[in-house]
Design a protein around this motif. Structure first.
Motif, PDB file in Angstrom:
ATOM      1  N   ASP A 104      -8.380   5.696  -4.478  1.00  0.00           N
ATOM      2  CA  ASP A 104      -7.254   5.834  -5.543  1.00  0.00           C
ATOM      3  C   ASP A 104      -6.179   6.613  -4.485  1.00  0.00           C
ATOM      4  OD1 ASP A 104      -5.445   6.499  -7.177  1.00  0.00           O
ATOM      5  OD2 ASP A 104      -6.446   7.333  -8.561  1.00  0.00           O
ATOM      6  N   PRO A 105      -5.310   5.862  -4.132  1.00  0.00           N
ATOM      7  CA  PRO A 105      -4.195   6.568  -3.191  1.00  0.00           C
ATOM      8  C   PRO A 105      -3.454   7.778  -3.996  1.00  0.00           C
ATOM      9  CG  PRO A 105      -3.385   4.552  -3.987  1.00  0.00           C
ATOM     10  CD  PRO A 105      -4.541   4.583  -4.318  1.00  0.00           C
ATOM     11  N   TYR A 106      -3.439   7.679  -5.199  1.00  0.00           N
ATOM     12  CA  TYR A 106      -2.859   8.817  -5.955  1.00  0.00           C
ATOM     13  C   TYR A 106      -3.544   9.936  -6.301  1.00  0.00           C
ATOM     14  CZ  TYR A 106      -0.520   4.431  -7.144  1.00  0.00           C
ATOM     15  OH  TYR A 106      -0.032   3.149  -6.789  1.00  0.00           O
ATOM     16  N   ALA A 118      -1.716  13.278  -5.084  1.00  0.00           N
ATOM     17  CA  ALA A 118      -1.731  14.245  -6.114  1.00  0.00           C
ATOM     18  C   ALA A 118      -1.717  15.789  -5.953  1.00  0.00           C
ATOM     19  CB  ALA A 118      -2.590  13.982  -7.540  1.00  0.00           C
ATOM     20  N   PRO A 119      -3.082  16.056  -5.108  1.00  0.00           N
ATOM     21  CA  PRO A 119      -2.905  17.491  -4.720  1.00  0.00           C
ATOM     22  C   PRO A 119      -1.833  18.158  -4.095  1.00  0.00           C
ATOM     23  CG  PRO A 119      -5.128  16.386  -4.263  1.00  0.00           C
ATOM     24  CD  PRO A 119      -4.213  15.398  -4.653  1.00  0.00           C
ATOM     25  N   LEU A 120      -1.121  17.249  -3.275  1.00  0.00           N
ATOM     26  CA  LEU A 120       0.070  17.582  -2.629  1.00  0.00           C
ATOM     27  C   LEU A 120       1.310  18.034  -3.500  1.00  0.00           C
ATOM     28  CD1 LEU A 120      -0.127  14.781   0.142  1.00  0.00           C
ATOM     29  CD2 LEU A 120      -0.871  17.110   0.301  1.00  0.00           C
ATOM     30  N   LEU A 121       1.167  17.706  -4.683  1.00  0.00           N
ATOM     31  CA  LEU A 121       2.137  17.886  -5.837  1.00  0.00           C
ATOM     32  C   LEU A 121       1.590  18.727  -6.933  1.00  0.00           C
ATOM     33  CD1 LEU A 121       3.834  14.449  -5.550  1.00  0.00           C
ATOM     34  CD2 LEU A 121       4.784  16.375  -4.632  1.00  0.00           C
ATOM     35  N   ARG A 153       0.835  -1.152   0.154  1.00  0.00           N
ATOM     36  CA  ARG A 153       0.121   0.133  -0.021  1.00  0.00           C
ATOM     37  C   ARG A 153       0.993   1.330  -0.033  1.00  0.00           C
ATOM     38  NH1 ARG A 153      -2.793  -3.734   3.409  1.00  0.00           N
ATOM     39  NH2 ARG A 153      -4.663  -4.104   2.722  1.00  0.00           N
ATOM     40  N   LEU A 154       0.417   2.410  -0.678  1.00  0.00           N
ATOM     41  CA  LEU A 154       1.229   3.439  -0.677  1.00  0.00           C
ATOM     42  C   LEU A 154       1.340   4.142   0.488  1.00  0.00           C
ATOM     43  CD1 LEU A 154       2.407   5.573  -2.772  1.00  0.00           C
ATOM     44  CD2 LEU A 154       0.254   6.585  -2.721  1.00  0.00           C
ATOM     45  N   THR A 155       2.757   4.370   0.789  1.00  0.00           N
ATOM     46  CA  THR A 155       2.996   5.448   1.906  1.00  0.00           C
ATOM     47  C   THR A 155       3.994   6.193   1.429  1.00  0.00           C
ATOM     48  OG1 THR A 155       2.636   3.683   3.580  1.00  0.00           O
ATOM     49  CG2 THR A 155       4.105   5.279   4.160  1.00  0.00           C
ATOM     50  N   LEU A 156       3.921   7.641   1.544  1.00  0.00           N
ATOM     51  CA  LEU A 156       4.814   8.640   1.073  1.00  0.00           C
ATOM     52  C   LEU A 156       4.985   9.706   2.080  1.00  0.00           C
ATOM     53  CD1 LEU A 156       4.322   8.940  -2.840  1.00  0.00           C
ATOM     54  CD2 LEU A 156       6.288   7.878  -1.666  1.00  0.00           C
ATOM     55  N   LEU A 157       6.097  10.149   2.137  1.00  0.00           N
ATOM     56  CA  LEU A 157       6.097  11.428   2.994  1.00  0.00           C
ATOM     57  C   LEU A 157       6.615  12.569   1.739  1.00  0.00           C
ATOM     58  CD1 LEU A 157       6.871  13.392   5.511  1.00  0.00           C
ATOM     59  CD2 LEU A 157       9.369  12.716   5.296  1.00  0.00           C
ATOM     60  N   VAL A 158       5.755  13.600   1.893  1.00  0.00           N
ATOM     61  CA  VAL A 158       5.839  14.781   1.059  1.00  0.00           C
ATOM     62  C   VAL A 158       6.456  15.919   1.513  1.00  0.00           C
ATOM     63  CG1 VAL A 158       4.645  15.925  -0.825  1.00  0.00           C
ATOM     64  CG2 VAL A 158       3.751  13.749  -0.333  1.00  0.00           C
ATOM     65  N   LEU A 159       7.681  16.440   1.095  1.00  0.00           N
ATOM     66  CA  LEU A 159       8.311  17.356   1.410  1.00  0.00           C
ATOM     67  C   LEU A 159       8.533  18.430   0.368  1.00  0.00           C
ATOM     68  CD1 LEU A 159      11.092  15.865   3.649  1.00  0.00           C
ATOM     69  CD2 LEU A 159       8.932  16.682   4.331  1.00  0.00           C
ATOM     70  N   GLN A 175       2.729   9.574 -11.860  1.00  0.00           N
ATOM     71  CA  GLN A 175       2.882  10.082 -13.151  1.00  0.00           C
ATOM     72  C   GLN A 175       1.597  10.090 -13.869  1.00  0.00           C
ATOM     73  OE1 GLN A 175       6.335   7.559 -14.665  1.00  0.00           O
ATOM     74  NE2 GLN A 175       7.632   9.333 -14.702  1.00  0.00           N
ATOM     75  N   LYS A 176       0.725   9.072 -13.876  1.00  0.00           N
ATOM     76  CA  LYS A 176      -0.520   9.150 -14.445  1.00  0.00           C
ATOM     77  C   LYS A 176      -1.499  10.122 -13.843  1.00  0.00           C
ATOM     78  CE  LYS A 176      -4.192   6.095 -15.776  1.00  0.00           C
ATOM     79  NZ  LYS A 176      -4.798   4.443 -15.647  1.00  0.00           N
ATOM     80  N   ALA A 177      -1.500  10.459 -12.550  1.00  0.00           N
ATOM     81  CA  ALA A 177      -2.407  11.266 -11.936  1.00  0.00           C
ATOM     82  C   ALA A 177      -1.862  12.661 -12.123  1.00  0.00           C
ATOM     83  CB  ALA A 177      -2.185  10.996 -10.423  1.00  0.00           C
ATOM     84  N   LEU A 178      -0.412  12.872 -12.447  1.00  0.00           N
ATOM     85  CA  LEU A 178       0.158  14.122 -12.634  1.00  0.00           C
ATOM     86  C   LEU A 178       0.763  14.300 -14.014  1.00  0.00           C
ATOM     87  CD1 LEU A 178       1.321  14.896  -9.149  1.00  0.00           C
ATOM     88  CD2 LEU A 178      -0.481  15.935 -10.013  1.00  0.00           C
ATOM     89  N   PRO A 179       0.202  14.155 -15.047  1.00  0.00           N
ATOM     90  CA  PRO A 179       0.950  14.338 -16.439  1.00  0.00           C
ATOM     91  C   PRO A 179       1.880  15.385 -16.281  1.00  0.00           C
ATOM     92  CG  PRO A 179      -1.494  13.880 -16.787  1.00  0.00           C
ATOM     93  CD  PRO A 179      -1.319  14.382 -15.288  1.00  0.00           C
ATOM     94  N   GLY A 180       3.150  15.250 -17.125  1.00  0.00           N
ATOM     95  CA  GLY A 180       4.083  16.194 -17.124  1.00  0.00           C
ATOM     96  C   GLY A 180       5.125  16.211 -16.016  1.00  0.00           C
ATOM     97  N   THR A 181       4.968  15.721 -14.991  1.00  0.00           N
ATOM     98  CA  THR A 181       5.955  15.849 -13.905  1.00  0.00           C
ATOM     99  C   THR A 181       7.044  14.707 -14.301  1.00  0.00           C
ATOM    100  OG1 THR A 181       4.741  14.204 -12.798  1.00  0.00           O
ATOM    101  CG2 THR A 181       4.088  16.465 -11.929  1.00  0.00           C
ATOM    102  N   SER A 182       8.130  14.983 -13.722  1.00  0.00           N
ATOM    103  CA  SER A 182       9.374  14.203 -13.705  1.00  0.00           C
ATOM    104  C   SER A 182       9.983  13.955 -12.652  1.00  0.00           C
ATOM    105  CB  SER A 182      10.224  14.995 -14.961  1.00  0.00           C
ATOM    106  OG  SER A 182      10.812  16.045 -14.274  1.00  0.00           O
TER     107      SER A 182
END
Length: 385
Positions: free
Chosen positions: A97-99, A103-106, A54-60, A138-145
């Motif tokens: 959908d965890p993405y 996604a709003p955090l990015l 399951r998705l676990t992510l820290l966003v900084l 990447q699918k939830a946020l097209p154009g990100t790298s």
């Protein structure tokens, strides 16, 4: 043994997250995504179940409060982490959908441009992030790298503070005590795996909570740097490479010594002396401002001059901290300058296929005017029985 150090606090983890966000901005990154693993533990004190998919992510990101995205069923454990008061938890439930939660955090509309002005800045992502999750973002946020943290922020954990150095010194002290004790056991007539078991037991006796490796390379097996202890029976006349380490108080130990069953030959002593002198020269070269590759060059030049250059087949060292192998690396091409607080191994070796190997390794920390060993056992070839 040294006393148990005080635990890291929420303020310690807050400072680390702020430092990471600033470093990311300075490196031209829009932010960083930290998946479960050593980076997450270092930044938050939280270690989720290793097997979870399951998705676990820290966003900084600079100017934003840190957010930890976690599955709802893991949220109670995440709330207990020492760094939890320094961040916001955002959970998602199975079937959602965890993405879409992440996604709003990015939000790409607010991302800065890349340093060359073309497109948005890349997002740093920890090396051990699952491809499944990265592709989902990447699918939830097209154009990100995205760029790996080893490439984008290689020095994130490299410079240790006083509390971290205290833990590394304690781990080194325990490894030294382990070596002193292993010299008292019988080697001849026993299997490599038995000696490896002794090393693991000793590391735990002296305070290690985790044993990462116990290399016992006897005779011709010593010519393989990462030989895994097997069922070979150690014989009188064998040269034996011992390389062992793990975690104590959450920080790593890693040391190597080469011993001999009975008196060594003149050639074995010569090879050992070449490695010992190369290791000493490399340690003495450590000081702020020189490049990591210069430590490698010093050790390699001495071994090459002695005629064994083609038998030194690995880098001279690697960083150490909450893992036993991490940046920086003492290797040709690494131009990162040494900074006080960096900790890394210095471990040159010579490996003669089919015959024997020699490696000597200490952990060294960079000081204001040089380097200090965190391993202090004798580097002479010890004779065992």
């Amino acid at each position: 043994m040294t006393a148990t150090p005080a635990p890291f606090t929420a303020d310690d983890y807050r400072a680390r997250m702020e430092r990471a966000a600033r470093a990311a901005a300075d490196a031209g990154l829009a932010g960083v995504l930290i998946a479960p693993g050593p980076d997450l533990v270092w930044l938050t004190g939280y270690a989720p179940p290793a097997a979870t998919e399951r998705l676990t992510l820290l966003v900084l990101a600079a100017g934003q409060d840190p957010v930890l995205v976690v599955p709802t069923l893991e949220a109670p454990d995440a709330e207990k982490a020492a760094g939890a008061p320094a961040l916001t938890l955002r959970d998602w439930t199975d079937g959602k959908d965890p993405y879409a939660t992440t996604a709003p955090l990015l939000d790409t509309s607010g991302l800065p441009h890349s340093l060359n002005g073309v497109g948005s800045a890349p997002i740093g992502v920890s090396d051990n992030a699952w491809a499944l999750h990265l592709l989902g973002l990447q699918k939830a946020l097209p154009g990100t790298s995205y760029v790996s943290l080893t490439e984008g922020l290689p020095m994130l954990r490299a410079v240790k503070d006083a509390a971290e150095l205290e833990r590394l010194a304690a781990a080194g002290e325990a490894a030294d005590a382990t070596y002193e004790e292993i010299l008292k056991v019988s080697f001849a007539g026993r299997r490599e795996s038995e000696i490896a078991g002794d090393l693991a037991d000793l590391l735990r006796r002296f305070g290690h909570s985790q044993v990462d490796f116990t290399v016992v390379g006897s005779g011709p097996n010593g010519a393989s740097p990462h030989h895994e202890a097997g069922e070979r029976v150690i014989e009188h006349g064998d040269t034996i490479v011992l390389d062992f380490g793990g975690l104590r108080h959450g920080y790593g130990s890693d040391t190597s010594r080469t011993v001999h069953v009975g008196e060594p030959s003149a050639e074995e002593l010569r090879v050992h002396d070449v490695v010992r002198e190369a290791q000493e020269a490399a340690v003495q070269a450590v000081r702020p401002g020189i490049a990591c590759q210069d430590v490698d060059r010093v050790a390699r030049a001495h071994i090459t001059e002695a005629g064994y250059g083609d038998r030194f087949i690995h880098r001279t060292g690697h960083g150490i901290g909450v893992t036993t192998h991490e940046p920086p690396y003492m290797i040709e091409g690494e131009e990162q300058p040494l900074v006080p607080g960096m900790c890394f191994s210095v471990e040159p070796g010579i490996y003669l296929p089919g015959r024997f190997g020699v490696r000597i390794e200490d952990i060294v920390t960079v000081t204001e005017d040089g380097g200090r060993r965190l391993n202090n056992t004798s580097r002479e070839m010890a004779v065992v029985h």
